[in-house]
Write an enzyme that holds these catalytic residues in place. Structure first.
Site, PDB file in Angstrom:
ATOM      1  N   ASN A  90       0.960  -1.215   0.124  1.00  0.00           N
ATOM      2  CA  ASN A  90       0.026  -0.116  -0.016  1.00  0.00           C
ATOM      3  C   ASN A  90       1.112   1.010   0.041  1.00  0.00           C
ATOM      4  O   ASN A  90       1.636   1.582   0.756  1.00  0.00           O
ATOM      5  CB  ASN A  90      -0.917  -0.035   1.284  1.00  0.00           C
ATOM      6  CG  ASN A  90      -1.954   1.080   1.326  1.00  0.00           C
ATOM      7  OD1 ASN A  90      -1.584   2.148   0.475  1.00  0.00           O
ATOM      8  ND2 ASN A  90      -2.859   0.955   2.041  1.00  0.00           N
ATOM      9  N   ASP A 113      -5.082   5.590 -10.558  1.00  0.00           N
ATOM     10  CA  ASP A 113      -6.359   5.709 -10.628  1.00  0.00           C
ATOM     11  C   ASP A 113      -6.815   7.308 -10.381  1.00  0.00           C
ATOM     12  O   ASP A 113      -6.065   7.652  -9.458  1.00  0.00           O
ATOM     13  CB  ASP A 113      -6.901   4.888  -9.700  1.00  0.00           C
ATOM     14  CG  ASP A 113      -7.041   3.210 -10.107  1.00  0.00           C
ATOM     15  OD1 ASP A 113      -7.033   3.003 -11.276  1.00  0.00           O
ATOM     16  OD2 ASP A 113      -7.269   2.364  -9.570  1.00  0.00           O
ATOM     17  N   LYS A 117     -14.262  11.293  -8.419  1.00  0.00           N
ATOM     18  CA  LYS A 117     -15.164  11.877  -7.447  1.00  0.00           C
ATOM     19  C   LYS A 117     -14.593  12.494  -6.295  1.00  0.00           C
ATOM     20  O   LYS A 117     -13.469  12.005  -5.851  1.00  0.00           O
ATOM     21  CB  LYS A 117     -16.094  10.872  -6.531  1.00  0.00           C
ATOM     22  CG  LYS A 117     -17.145  10.269  -7.674  1.00  0.00           C
ATOM     23  CD  LYS A 117     -17.927   9.195  -6.932  1.00  0.00           C
ATOM     24  CE  LYS A 117     -18.966   8.497  -7.817  1.00  0.00           C
ATOM     25  NZ  LYS A 117     -19.803   7.459  -6.900  1.00  0.00           N
ATOM     26  N   ASP A 149      -3.240   9.708 -17.993  1.00  0.00           N
ATOM     27  CA  ASP A 149      -4.012  10.343 -19.337  1.00  0.00           C
ATOM     28  C   ASP A 149      -5.028  11.469 -18.820  1.00  0.00           C
ATOM     29  O   ASP A 149      -5.757  11.772 -19.508  1.00  0.00           O
ATOM     30  CB  ASP A 149      -4.671   9.256 -19.966  1.00  0.00           C
ATOM     31  CG  ASP A 149      -5.318   8.417 -18.999  1.00  0.00           C
ATOM     32  OD1 ASP A 149      -5.408   8.587 -17.944  1.00  0.00           O
ATOM     33  OD2 ASP A 149      -6.153   7.477 -19.441  1.00  0.00           O
TER      34      ASP A 149
END
Length: 219
Positions: A90, A113, A117, A149
């Site tokens: 992690n 990622d 949100k 990206d």
């Protein structure tokens, strides 16, 4: 084949307990061989290609999803890539347990990622403590290579790494302050990068070198 979850919450109690293990160099590699690490490797297409092209180098893929790691280990064994290892981490909890100080030549953080949100922004990977940990584990002249990206994510990463408060870490942007690197300096590309380019979308890439020294060639 069982589908592996694309996203997990790194802030859940299960993942907040430090349990990453040090990487043990496999036999057959020189004790001073180059070491490169793909952070959040997922299917590790980049790591597999890089390890195959550089059998003299130790390539390590790290991820939080253990089923993903198990699948990658099986594939590496099938392909005979003894210089490719996979381990749990992690990144914001126990990356310090994986590598000794000044022992890594290059970290690759490829398309983390975006957690679009706003309530999930706290799950994003790059934060000052992680940057400090990575800088400490890089050898002098070692590199932090980042690609995304999503422009907002790339800009957030750049703002974190280039925060004047982190200047003592000695991470210098090879493209100049607040500059993005054009093109891929490596022959290998992750699956996400290949998809992004097929869609004719932009890859926002950053390369930081520790202590303003020349990086390895990237070949």
């Amino acid at each position: 084949m069982r589908k592996i979850r694309q996203h997990v919450n790194p802030l859940s109690a299960h993942f907040m307990r430090a349990r990453a293990q040090p990487v043990a160099r496999p036999p057959g590699l020189a004790p001073d061989c180059p070491v490169e690490v793909e952070l959040g490797c997922a299917d590790a297409e980049f790591s597999f290609a890089r390890a195959a092209a550089r059998p003299d180098m130790l390539m390590v893929g790290l991820d939080i999803r253990e089923p993903c790691l198990a699948r990658n280990r099986a594939r590496a064994a099938d392909e005979g890539l003894a210089n490719l290892l996979f381990g749990y981490v992690n990144l914001n909890v126990d990356i310090d347990r994986v590598f000794a100080p000044a022992s890594v030549d290059r970290f690759h953080l490829l398309f983390p990622d975006p957690w679009v949100k706003k309530s999930h922004h706290k799950r994003r990977v790059i934060e000052p403590a992680l940057v400090a940990s990575l800088a400490a584990q890089l050898r002098p002249g070692g590199e932090l290579h980042v690609a995304s990206d999503v422009f907002d994510v790339a800009l957030e990463i750049m703002a974190t790494v280039e925060d004047p408060a982190l200047a003592p870490l000695g991470l210098v942007n090879l493209a100049g302050p607040w500059g993005f690197w054009r093109g891929n300096p490596f022959a290998e590309a992750s699956r996400r990068e290949q998809t992004t380019l097929r869609r004719q979308q932009r890859v926002w890439r950053m390369r930081y070198v520790r202590n303003d020294m020349a990086p390895a060639t990237g070949k």
